[in-house]
Design a protein around this motif. Structure first.
Motif, PDB file in Angstrom:
ATOM      1  N   MET A 118     -10.060 -17.677   9.162  1.00  0.00           N
ATOM      2  CA  MET A 118      -8.919 -17.181   8.368  1.00  0.00           C
ATOM      3  C   MET A 118      -7.710 -16.857   9.229  1.00  0.00           C
ATOM      4  N   TYR A 136       0.826  -1.216   0.000  1.00  0.00           N
ATOM      5  CA  TYR A 136       0.000   0.000   0.000  1.00  0.00           C
ATOM      6  C   TYR A 136       0.861   1.268   0.000  1.00  0.00           C
ATOM      7  N   LYS A 187     -14.479  13.805  13.370  1.00  0.00           N
ATOM      8  CA  LYS A 187     -14.479  14.354  12.002  1.00  0.00           C
ATOM      9  C   LYS A 187     -15.880  14.326  11.396  1.00  0.00           C
ATOM     10  N   ARG A 225     -10.902   9.994  16.526  1.00  0.00           N
ATOM     11  CA  ARG A 225     -10.678  11.103  15.582  1.00  0.00           C
ATOM     12  C   ARG A 225     -11.690  11.075  14.451  1.00  0.00           C
ATOM     13  N   ARG A 226     -11.957   9.875  13.923  1.00  0.00           N
ATOM     14  CA  ARG A 226     -12.885   9.773  12.794  1.00  0.00           C
ATOM     15  C   ARG A 226     -14.308  10.142  13.228  1.00  0.00           C
ATOM     16  N   ASP A 266     -13.613   3.098   5.351  1.00  0.00           N
ATOM     17  CA  ASP A 266     -12.732   3.921   4.500  1.00  0.00           C
ATOM     18  C   ASP A 266     -13.052   3.791   3.014  1.00  0.00           C
ATOM     19  N   ARG A 267     -13.782   2.758   2.630  1.00  0.00           N
ATOM     20  CA  ARG A 267     -14.094   2.574   1.208  1.00  0.00           C
ATOM     21  C   ARG A 267     -15.551   2.917   0.881  1.00  0.00           C
ATOM     22  N   PHE A 269     -14.418 -10.676   4.264  1.00  0.00           N
ATOM     23  CA  PHE A 269     -13.582 -11.121   5.383  1.00  0.00           C
ATOM     24  C   PHE A 269     -13.553 -10.117   6.524  1.00  0.00           C
ATOM     25  N   TYR A 317      -4.031   2.278  18.851  1.00  0.00           N
ATOM     26  CA  TYR A 317      -4.184   3.145  17.670  1.00  0.00           C
ATOM     27  C   TYR A 317      -5.626   3.123  17.169  1.00  0.00           C
ATOM     28  N   ASP A 349      -4.749   5.632   3.466  1.00  0.00           N
ATOM     29  CA  ASP A 349      -6.129   6.085   3.694  1.00  0.00           C
ATOM     30  C   ASP A 349      -6.216   7.252   4.673  1.00  0.00           C
ATOM     31  N   ARG A 350      -5.182   7.492   5.451  1.00  0.00           N
ATOM     32  CA  ARG A 350      -5.227   8.590   6.428  1.00  0.00           C
ATOM     33  C   ARG A 350      -4.368   9.785   6.003  1.00  0.00           C
ATOM     34  N   ARG A 399      -6.723  -6.244  -5.622  1.00  0.00           N
ATOM     35  CA  ARG A 399      -7.821  -5.587  -6.344  1.00  0.00           C
ATOM     36  C   ARG A 399      -8.019  -4.167  -5.819  1.00  0.00           C
ATOM     37  N   ASP A 400      -7.905  -4.018  -4.516  1.00  0.00           N
ATOM     38  CA  ASP A 400      -8.086  -2.703  -3.890  1.00  0.00           C
ATOM     39  C   ASP A 400      -6.989  -1.736  -4.366  1.00  0.00           C
ATOM     40  N   PHE A 436      -1.013   8.691  12.148  1.00  0.00           N
ATOM     41  CA  PHE A 436      -2.031   8.324  11.157  1.00  0.00           C
ATOM     42  C   PHE A 436      -1.479   7.160  10.360  1.00  0.00           C
ATOM     43  N   TRP A 437      -2.192   6.055  10.365  1.00  0.00           N
ATOM     44  CA  TRP A 437      -1.707   4.843   9.706  1.00  0.00           C
ATOM     45  C   TRP A 437      -2.410   4.635   8.371  1.00  0.00           C
ATOM     46  N   TYR A 466      -8.060  -9.585  -2.180  1.00  0.00           N
ATOM     47  CA  TYR A 466      -8.752  -8.298  -2.045  1.00  0.00           C
ATOM     48  C   TYR A 466      -7.757  -7.140  -2.100  1.00  0.00           C
ATOM     49  N   LYS A 471      -7.875   5.167  -9.541  1.00  0.00           N
ATOM     50  CA  LYS A 471      -8.562   6.359  -9.041  1.00  0.00           C
ATOM     51  C   LYS A 471      -7.620   7.560  -8.990  1.00  0.00           C
ATOM     52  N   ASP A 526      -6.315  12.995   6.220  1.00  0.00           N
ATOM     53  CA  ASP A 526      -6.526  13.399   7.619  1.00  0.00           C
ATOM     54  C   ASP A 526      -5.255  13.997   8.217  1.00  0.00           C
ATOM     55  N   ASP A 568     -15.766   5.262  -2.042  1.00  0.00           N
ATOM     56  CA  ASP A 568     -15.446   4.581  -3.305  1.00  0.00           C
ATOM     57  C   ASP A 568     -16.610   3.703  -3.761  1.00  0.00           C
ATOM     58  N   GLU A 588      -4.909  17.453   6.904  1.00  0.00           N
ATOM     59  CA  GLU A 588      -5.908  18.318   7.556  1.00  0.00           C
ATOM     60  C   GLU A 588      -5.444  18.677   8.978  1.00  0.00           C
ATOM     61  N   ARG A 632      -7.668  -0.727  -7.959  1.00  0.00           N
ATOM     62  CA  ARG A 632      -8.728   0.301  -8.058  1.00  0.00           C
ATOM     63  C   ARG A 632      -8.235   1.648  -7.578  1.00  0.00           C
ATOM     64  N   ARG A 633      -7.495   1.642  -6.452  1.00  0.00           N
ATOM     65  CA  ARG A 633      -7.022   2.913  -5.891  1.00  0.00           C
ATOM     66  C   ARG A 633      -6.010   3.566  -6.827  1.00  0.00           C
ATOM     67  N   VAL A 682      -7.692 -14.951   0.724  1.00  0.00           N
ATOM     68  CA  VAL A 682      -8.871 -14.145   0.391  1.00  0.00           C
ATOM     69  C   VAL A 682      -8.570 -12.668   0.609  1.00  0.00           C
ATOM     70  N   LYS A 683      -7.934 -12.375   1.745  1.00  0.00           N
ATOM     71  CA  LYS A 683      -7.607 -10.985   2.067  1.00  0.00           C
ATOM     72  C   LYS A 683      -6.519 -10.456   1.112  1.00  0.00           C
TER      73      LYS A 683
END
Lengths: 202, 202
Positions: free
Chosen positions: B47, A14, B72, B68-69, B184-185, B168, B61, A184-185, A64-65, A180-181, A61, A72, A188, B188, A191, A68-69, A57-58
């Motif tokens: 899994m 990621y 927001k 925080r979210r 987070d998605r 999952f 975390y 996706d953050r 694919r994620d 911020f992990w 995903y 985008k 944030d 999307d 901001e 897509r990202r 499975v994860k």
């Protein structure tokens, strides 16, 4: 304006999204990023926090994620990407040296581009030397320094610093003690920094 | 306009954000959501995908991130939230029945509000009966049905369906065969649905 600490490890999937977008985002937002390479794999193993290995499975995903990202955000990537990677410490030792010498972003972007676009595994040749060269550096000099005792220690020290900040994944962003992990953050984190700048003008 | 399938389990922490925001987002975006409760814990155990248990740094975390979210998005939540929860299957069996009878959103929002605002553990009394009542239902009738053989089987069947879709984690969103994992998605997923609607007008 203060800057955001960008903590990352080459080899994290990621992290591709953050690495490829960061300079453009910095230019657009006016926020600066300090690049901090570390060894996320070492921390993940310590914490028994291995999100994708042996989880097909994860993992499916995740690809694919990311696909897509990437689309985008207008990033080129050619799937399947070489994965998993065998050797990562060397790539991150080089990144730590690069951060100290001021060519970390150029090197890391090159390493991810070669990994995600050209299909060259990050951390292995030819990716490693070509990415160093892309940052205008001499691969022989750099690899010798990165693999010296001091180079090895520097990656351990960076990883200790990350651990001390409560970092457990890559990419992570640290703003004024706030962690911020994940890519996706990123919004944030920006901001948060922007609000800080507003609160303490000048 | 087609709808987005919203797959969730009561007991998932991040699902709070989706559950509390969904009706407002539906009204604003014009996208509809079909609520599909299932047992995410069963799939995660299968899994060996347990992201926070025995990972105190990551768990700490998570709470800060949710705090925080929530801020927001203007959601009220009082930390610390009761966690971990002991009993979840019953809460999700009720949710599956609620989905079949058409009062799932009201029940689930009530259950999360009581959990995150009032400090009443989800899945236990008084949260369980009060949340059923908040959806205008008779708790005695509902709990009897949810805990019957048919009620137990219905949660298994919903979980099998989720597994078959490659789900999952909770929350997940499914749009036209595309799986989006995590609050987070959500944006999307809505964008995906909106683009589909544009491509096939009428």
């Amino acid at each position: 304006m203060a800057s955001i600490d960008f903590w990352f490890s080459i080899g994290s999937t990621y992290t591709f999204l953050a690495v490829m977008r960061l300079s453009q985002i910095a230019a657009k937002s006016g926020v600066e990023f300090d690049w901090h390479p570390f060894n996320v794999r070492a921390i993940m193993i310590e914490m028994d926090n291995i999100p994708f290995a042996k989880k097909p499975v994860k993992a499916a995903y995740m690809w694919r994620d990311i696909e897509r990202r990437a689309a985008k955000f207008g990033l080129t990537a050619r799937f399947p990407i070489p994965y998993p990677l065998t050797e990562l410490e060397q790539a991150n030792r080089v990144a730590v040296l690069a951060a100290a010498e001021g060519w970390c972003a150029a090197y890391t972007v090159a390493a991810y581009e070669r990994w995600f676009v050209n299909g060259e595994a990050a951390g292995s040749e030819p990716n490693l030397s070509a990415s160093i060269a892309a940052a205008g550096q001499d691969a022989e000099r750099v690899l010798k320094m990165a693999n010296s005792e001091a180079g090895i220690d520097a990656l351990y020290a960076a990883t200790d610093e990350a651990r001390g900040l409560g970092i457990f994944g890559s990419p992570s962003f640290v703003v004024d003690g706030e962690l911020f992990w994940g890519h996706d953050r990123l919004d944030d984190a920006i901001e948060w920094q922007t609000n800080l700048d507003r609160a303490t003008p000048g």
